[in-house]
Design an enzyme around this catalytic site. Structure first.
Site, mmCIF file in Angstrom:
data_model
loop_
_atom_site.group_PDB
_atom_site.id
_atom_site.type_symbol
_atom_site.label_atom_id
_atom_site.label_comp_id
_atom_site.label_asym_id
_atom_site.label_seq_id
_atom_site.Cartn_x
_atom_site.Cartn_y
_atom_site.Cartn_z
ATOM 1 N N CYS A 135 0.819 -1.225 0.000
ATOM 2 C CA CYS A 135 0.000 0.000 0.000
ATOM 3 C C CYS A 135 0.853 1.275 0.000
ATOM 4 C CB CYS A 135 -0.942 0.010 1.196
ATOM 5 S SG CYS A 135 -2.230 -1.236 1.034
ATOM 6 N N ASN B 263 -10.261 0.278 -0.521
ATOM 7 C CA ASN B 263 -8.793 0.350 -0.541
ATOM 8 C C ASN B 263 -8.303 -0.050 -1.935
ATOM 9 O OD1 ASN B 263 -6.051 0.064 -0.193
ATOM 10 N ND2 ASN B 263 -6.197 -1.183 1.658
ATOM 11 N N HIS C 246 -3.419 7.122 3.250
ATOM 12 C CA HIS C 246 -3.804 5.884 2.568
ATOM 13 C C HIS C 246 -5.197 5.475 3.049
ATOM 14 C CE1 HIS C 246 -3.844 2.001 0.838
ATOM 15 N NE2 HIS C 246 -3.762 1.368 1.989
HETATM 16 O O1 UT7 Z 1 -4.011 -1.367 3.511
HETATM 17 C C1 UT7 Z 1 -3.012 -2.108 4.085
HETATM 18 C C2 UT7 Z 1 -3.073 -2.163 5.549
HETATM 19 N N1 UT7 Z 1 -4.305 -2.747 5.999
HETATM 20 C C3 UT7 Z 1 -5.003 -2.148 6.936
HETATM 21 O O2 UT7 Z 1 -4.635 -1.089 7.378
HETATM 22 C C4 UT7 Z 1 -6.211 -2.869 7.454
HETATM 23 C C5 UT7 Z 1 -6.175 -2.930 8.954
HETATM 24 N N2 UT7 Z 1 -7.288 -3.656 9.555
HETATM 25 C C6 UT7 Z 1 -8.567 -3.242 9.512
HETATM 26 O O3 UT7 Z 1 -8.880 -2.274 8.859
HETATM 27 C C7 UT7 Z 1 -9.569 -3.954 10.368
HETATM 28 O O4 UT7 Z 1 -8.897 -4.828 11.247
HETATM 29 C C8 UT7 Z 1 -10.624 -4.760 9.576
HETATM 30 C C9 UT7 Z 1 -11.597 -3.829 8.899
HETATM 31 C C10 UT7 Z 1 -9.934 -5.645 8.543
HETATM 32 C C11 UT7 Z 1 -11.426 -5.632 10.545
HETATM 33 O O5 UT7 Z 1 -12.011 -4.830 11.552
HETATM 34 P P1 UT7 Z 1 -11.861 -5.207 13.110
HETATM 35 O O6 UT7 Z 1 -12.683 -4.266 13.854
HETATM 36 O O7 UT7 Z 1 -10.398 -5.261 13.415
HETATM 37 O O8 UT7 Z 1 -12.517 -6.620 13.143
HETATM 38 P P2 UT7 Z 1 -11.862 -8.009 13.599
HETATM 39 O O9 UT7 Z 1 -10.935 -8.493 12.563
HETATM 40 O O10 UT7 Z 1 -11.377 -7.908 15.008
HETATM 41 O O11 UT7 Z 1 -13.130 -8.901 13.632
HETATM 42 C C12 UT7 Z 1 -14.190 -8.664 14.555
HETATM 43 C C13 UT7 Z 1 -15.302 -9.644 14.245
HETATM 44 C C14 UT7 Z 1 -14.803 -11.074 14.091
HETATM 45 O O12 UT7 Z 1 -15.780 -11.955 14.613
HETATM 46 P P3 UT7 Z 1 -15.601 -12.603 16.059
HETATM 47 O O13 UT7 Z 1 -14.310 -13.349 16.024
HETATM 48 O O14 UT7 Z 1 -15.558 -11.428 17.013
HETATM 49 O O15 UT7 Z 1 -16.808 -13.449 16.203
HETATM 50 C C15 UT7 Z 1 -14.714 -11.251 12.593
HETATM 51 O O16 UT7 Z 1 -14.849 -12.593 12.216
HETATM 52 O O17 UT7 Z 1 -15.898 -9.296 12.987
HETATM 53 C C16 UT7 Z 1 -15.902 -10.453 12.146
HETATM 54 N N3 UT7 Z 1 -15.821 -10.015 10.763
HETATM 55 C C17 UT7 Z 1 -16.888 -9.673 10.053
HETATM 56 N N4 UT7 Z 1 -18.184 -9.626 10.361
HETATM 57 C C18 UT7 Z 1 -19.040 -9.225 9.412
HETATM 58 C C19 UT7 Z 1 -14.717 -9.876 9.986
HETATM 59 N N5 UT7 Z 1 -15.065 -9.455 8.755
HETATM 60 C C20 UT7 Z 1 -16.406 -9.321 8.770
HETATM 61 C C21 UT7 Z 1 -17.349 -8.913 7.817
HETATM 62 N N6 UT7 Z 1 -18.651 -8.876 8.175
HETATM 63 N N7 UT7 Z 1 -17.007 -8.562 6.553
#
Ligand code: UT7
Length: 332
Positions: free
Chosen positions: A116, A287, A257
């Site tokens: 990125c 993104n 970004h």
């Molecule tokens: O561009 C390069 C660098 N990348 C980034 O900067 C991305 C950095 N990360 C993020 O932006 C965030 O971590 C995400 C948007 C990818 C995820 O958000 P989060 O608040 O960190 O969610 P999480 O990964 O902690 O997941 C929370 C819950 C999980 O369920 P459980 O384990 O709590 O039951 C996930 O399985 O949300 C679930 N989950 C979803 N639920 C509904 C993950 N993706 C989804 C989804 N819809 N699409």
């Protein structure tokens, strides 16, 4: 012959977004996700999808917009640096393909990959090509067809990415107070395993197994990357402010970004900037990896919101990890 050394400046911008859209409802129709979750956790509402063609097919119209706005032809371009993680193919380089497609017959060029952060890394390299006196017209393109490497069965990643391209033209400038003033770029390789695409390179060449195991797609431990991205982007922004003695009043635009609206807001807060001074279009495009920064610059310029003398801070964070910042005094 010795050439005089001058500051480099961005003297034109352009962008291209494919017309097809996946909105959040598209994912609701087949995955265990919701429009509300995606909006609240990421800020994304829809993203663009290139249905046919490769990354170069988005880069070409972005470049054409950039050159038309400057009123020059492709034959005047001396070098094309293409920032991308989704080249049309491993070789020839996407830069080579673009050189042919736009008819830049006097240009050489190369691809640069830093996830990125690819565009900011490429902008730094191209700046040195101008400052050294080696060249007077260099194109820097950020373009990615992320839908080509997105696993549409993985709800953790598929809602995040979209396709798009942006291009900027770099030229020398007489006024030393304007232009591309500072870069501070970093790599931290200890965290590579949290965001990567396992197969398709020399380590794991394509095979029936790599396809069956879905290893030709982006794999991300989102939470872990998020925890690094928030301080990483904010540190990069603070570094730009400290190194250039900038107060929030000196900054007209933060160009972050576009990976997650929560990361963007946290960065702005650390800088003491209101969100009105932050370029945000993640809700429309998701993104687009290498394309996020130049698309922002081109869209804001198009709306008349970038003026000569404006202080602009760019910050980025991506796989590697790669991250860092850049400081521009807008020159045109
Ligand atoms: O561009 C390069 C660098 N990348 C980034 O900067 C991305 C950095 N990360 C993020 O932006 C965030 O971590 C995400 C948007 C990818 C995820 O958000 P989060 O608040 O960190 O969610 P999480 O990964 O902690 O997941 C929370 C819950 C999980 O369920 P459980 O384990 O709590 O039951 C996930 O399985 O949300 C679930 N989950 C979803 N639920 C509904 C993950 N993706 C989804 C989804 N819809 N699409």
């Amino acid at each position: 012959m010795m050439k005089s050394l001058k500051r480099a400046a961005i003297t034109s911008v352009g962008h291209y977004l494919p017309p097809d859209i996946y909105d959040n409802k598209f994912f609701e129709s087949y995955l265990d996700t919701s429009d509300q979750w995606i909006r609240e956790r990421t800020g994304i509402q829809e993203r663009r999808v290139l249905k046919q063609g490769g990354t170069s097919d988005m880069a070409v119209p972005a470049i054409e917009m950039c050159l038309n706005r400057r009123g020059i032809t492709a034959e005047e371009i001396e070098c094309i640096v293409v920032a991308t993680v989704t080249p049309d193919m491993l070789f020839p380089s996407t830069s080579s393909l673009i050189q042919g497609k736009i008819g830049a017959k006097n240009a050489w060029g190369f691809d640069l990959e830093a996830a990125c952060s690819s565009f900011l890394y490429a902008l730094n390299v191209a700046t040195r090509l101008i400052e050294s006196g080696a060249h007077t017209k260099v194109l820097v393109v950020g373009a990615d067809k992320m839908t080509a490497i997105t696993d549409y069965q993985d709800r953790n990643t598929c809602v995040l990415f979209g396709d798009g391209a942006g291009a900027v033209l770099l030229e020398p400038i007489e006024d030393e107070s304007l232009g591309l003033i500072d870069f501070d770029l970093k790599t931290d390789s200890t965290c590579g395993k949290f965001l990567y695409m396992p197969a398709g390179g020399s380590l794991l060449p394509p095979s029936i197994e790599t396809v069956t195991n879905r290893q030709h797609y982006v794999i991300q431990d989102g939470k872990t990357v998020f925890k690094s991205a928030v301080p990483g982007m904010a540190d990069a922004a603070e570094s730009m402010m400290r190194r250039n003695n900038l107060s929030p009043d000196d900054i007209r635009w933060l160009v972050p970004h576009q990976a997650n609206l929560r990361i963007i807001s946290a960065t702005a807060e650390r800088m003491g900037l209101p969100m009105e001074k932050v370029m945000v279009n993640i809700h429309k495009y998701g993104n687009t990896t290498s394309a996020t920064l130049p698309i922002c610059l081109s869209e804001w310029w198009e709306q008349g919101l970038l003026d000569k003398g404006d202080g602009v801070v760019l910050v980025t964070f991506g796989a590697g990890y790669t991250y860092g910042g850049g400081y521009i005094k807008w020159a045109y």
